[in-house]
Design an enzyme around this catalytic site. Structure first.
Site, PDB file in Angstrom:
ATOM      1  N   SER A   1     113.158  33.717  69.092  1.00 23.89           N
ATOM      2  CA  SER A   1     112.933  32.388  68.532  1.00 23.89           C
ATOM      3  C   SER A   1     113.514  32.299  67.120  1.00 23.89           C
ATOM      4  O   SER A   1     114.733  32.436  66.964  1.00 23.89           O
ATOM      5  CB  SER A   1     111.424  32.100  68.582  1.00 23.89           C
ATOM      6  OG  SER A   1     111.173  30.745  68.389  1.00 23.89           O
TER       7      SER A   1
ATOM      8  N   ASP B   1     111.249  27.169  78.441  1.00 25.66           N
ATOM      9  CA  ASP B   1     111.563  26.677  77.108  1.00 25.66           C
ATOM     10  C   ASP B   1     111.818  25.182  77.224  1.00 25.66           C
ATOM     11  O   ASP B   1     112.174  24.677  78.300  1.00 25.66           O
ATOM     12  CB  ASP B   1     112.827  27.370  76.564  1.00 25.66           C
ATOM     13  CG  ASP B   1     112.492  28.561  75.667  1.00 25.66           C
ATOM     14  OD1 ASP B   1     111.562  28.427  74.860  1.00 25.66           O
ATOM     15  OD2 ASP B   1     113.156  29.607  75.793  1.00 25.66           O
TER      16      ASP B   1
ATOM     17  N   HIS C   1     108.353  30.357  76.534  1.00 25.18           N
ATOM     18  CA  HIS C   1     108.853  30.774  75.222  1.00 25.18           C
ATOM     19  C   HIS C   1     108.166  32.045  74.710  1.00 25.18           C
ATOM     20  O   HIS C   1     108.738  32.772  73.899  1.00 25.18           O
ATOM     21  CB  HIS C   1     108.600  29.636  74.222  1.00 25.18           C
ATOM     22  CG  HIS C   1     109.231  29.840  72.892  1.00 25.18           C
ATOM     23  ND1 HIS C   1     110.568  29.639  72.664  1.00 25.18           N
ATOM     24  CD2 HIS C   1     108.717  30.257  71.702  1.00 25.18           C
ATOM     25  CE1 HIS C   1     110.856  29.895  71.402  1.00 25.18           C
ATOM     26  NE2 HIS C   1     109.747  30.283  70.794  1.00 25.18           N
TER      27      HIS C   1
HETATM   28  N1  LIG Z   1     104.130  25.617  66.420  1.00 26.09           N
HETATM   29  C1  LIG Z   1     104.911  26.334  67.355  1.00 26.09           C
HETATM   30  C2  LIG Z   1     104.756  27.829  67.124  1.00 26.09           C
HETATM   31  C3  LIG Z   1     106.004  28.578  67.490  1.00 26.09           C
HETATM   32  O1  LIG Z   1     107.013  27.984  67.761  1.00 26.09           O
HETATM   33  C4  LIG Z   1     106.006  30.048  67.521  1.00 26.09           C
HETATM   34  C5  LIG Z   1     104.802  30.730  67.429  1.00 26.09           C
HETATM   35  C6  LIG Z   1     104.776  32.108  67.504  1.00 26.09           C
HETATM   36  C7  LIG Z   1     105.960  32.817  67.700  1.00 26.09           C
HETATM   37  C8  LIG Z   1     107.167  32.150  67.803  1.00 26.09           C
HETATM   38  C9  LIG Z   1     107.189  30.755  67.700  1.00 26.09           C
HETATM   39  N2  LIG Z   1     108.381  30.062  67.760  1.00 26.09           N
HETATM   40  C10 LIG Z   1     109.553  30.436  67.107  1.00 26.09           C
HETATM   41  O2  LIG Z   1     109.698  31.233  66.214  1.00 26.09           O
HETATM   42  C11 LIG Z   1     104.584  25.912  68.780  1.00 26.09           C
HETATM   43  O3  LIG Z   1     104.202  24.785  68.990  1.00 26.09           O
HETATM   44  O4  LIG Z   1     104.736  26.668  69.705  1.00 26.09           O
END
Ligand SMILES: N[C@@H](CC(=O)c1ccccc1NC=O)C(=O)O
Length: 375
Positions: free
Chosen positions: A212, A293, A322
């Site tokens: 991510s 995703d 994800h």
């Molecule tokens: N607020 C985000 C949080 C998120 O994207 C996320 C949380 C933990 C690990 C990775 C994530 N996404 C990208 O880095 C969500 O809605 O999923």
């Protein structure tokens, strides 16, 4: 566990890229011009598309990030988070299984909190191979968390299947927002690679893996001009999982509240805009994205894999979202394995992959292992 899909029907139908296959690889496509516009037109659609937790059919959005931490974290961290982190998750309600980093630290030989710079978070955790040879490859893992939560202490979960196969795992810490600025994070991960190359001559061959936001940072490492550093790390491969490669759409979402990026900052830190003309021929890049995703995340992976001038494979992983797309790195058997046992095919069609059953019961850690063993 809820099987409800949280995403709004309308936007899902609009951006969905066709029926899921069990997994496919597409060959690199001709170079495209960039930038292209995000198809998520309305502000609400953008918010939805950049909220990965809304798109999982597995768990609801209030539970899925807690579950992610429960799989990945070190125990101490998880207990700390029981007090809650407003930026990326609520109070931890469930501990679904022993936290992965805690388990990895208990079983591997480690060097923890090795400073690669003077900042508090400029530290590495090194998980050494169980039976190290004179020299060994290393997988450098860059954690996600939307550049504003999680840490290297949530990254050790990936180590056990790799260290048992002679591969070191290095978890990188960096300054998350709001303390950390996007420019700083990118510089920090680059420096961490230079540090490893200088300080650990026993490491022969570096493989990057990011999830991510971490995939974004890993992609920025690939676009580094190393002449500014004292050393050129020997990066032989990269596995970029469910990443964001164009930061501009994020400017218009809640994600930027903590990041506070200007358009210029977003542009100069978008790997999509800074694709190096060539990475070393021996460097294999795999862009992986999860079936669940959001369409925007899927678009980003697809377009990044096409815009590059170098050789990249896109891997669309069926049946994962994800979060579990990366959590499964802790398992010996999951998805990407058998691909590697015949070398990651670059010119293969969906039908061929399905026909050969390449994707039954293999794992992304095995893909990594295979990538490493071929080098
Ligand atoms: N607020 C985000 C949080 C998120 O994207 C996320 C949380 C933990 C690990 C990775 C994530 N996404 C990208 O880095 C969500 O809605 O999923």
């Amino acid at each position: 566990m809820s099987a409800e899909v949280r995403a709004p029907r309308q936007s899902r139908a609009r951006f969905s890229s066709g029926p899921p296959v069990r997994g496919f690889l597409v060959a690199p496509a001709p170079r495209r011009r960039w930038p292209r516009r995000s198809p998520a037109a309305s502000p609400q659609a953008l918010e939805d598309h950049y909220s990965p937790s809304r798109w999982s059919p597995r768990l609801d959005r209030d539970t899925i990030i807690d579950a992610h931490l429960a799989v990945t974290a070190a125990g101490e961290n998880v207990r700390h988070r029981e007090r809650g982190c407003a930026r990326c998750h609520g109070p931890l309600l469930h501990r679904l299984q022993p936290p992965g980093t805690e388990r990895a630290r208990a079983s591997a030989q480690t060097l923890l909190h090795v400073p690669y710079g003077s900042g508090d978070r400029e530290k590495l955790d090194i998980y050494f191979p169980t039976d190290p040879s004179e020299t060994f490859p290393a997988l450098v893992y860059i954690h996600g968390g939307y550049w504003q939560c999680m840490s290297k202490d949530d990254s050790g979960f990936a180590a056990p299947p790799l260290v048992s196969q002679g591969v070191a795992v290095v978890a990188v810490g960096y300054d998350i927002a709001p303390e950390g600025h996007m420019d700083t994070m990118v510089l920090q991960v680059r420096r961490s690679l230079a540090f490893l190359a200088e300080q650990y001559p026993r490491i022969r061959g570096i493989y990057l893996c990011g999830h991510s936001a971490g995939a974004h940072l890993a992609a920025m490492v690939l676009s580094t001009d190393w002449t500014e550093f004292q050393v050129v790390p020997d990066i032989k491969g990269a596995v970029l999982v469910s990443g964001v490669y164009d930061l501009e759409p994020i400017l218009h979402t809640y994600v930027n509240d903590a990041l506070n990026m200007s358009r210029e900052v977003a542009q100069r830190n978008s790997p999509m805009r800074h694709v190096p003309p060539a990475v070393p021929a021996a460097c294999e890049v795999l862009v992986a994205v999860a079936q669940h995703d959001s369409p925007e995340f899927r678009r980003q992976s697809q377009e990044y894999s096409q815009v590059t001038g170098w050789s990249v494979s896109l891997l669309d992983l069926a049946g994962v979202d994800h979060f579990d797309v990366i959590e499964k790195l802790s398992e010996d058997s999951y998805l990407l394995t058998q691909v590697g046992s015949r070398a990651v095919p670059r010119q293969i069609t969906c039908q061929e992959v399905q026909g050969q059953g390449l994707f039954t019961g293999c794992s992304s850690s095995q893909v990594i292992l295979n990538m490493i063993s071929r080098a």
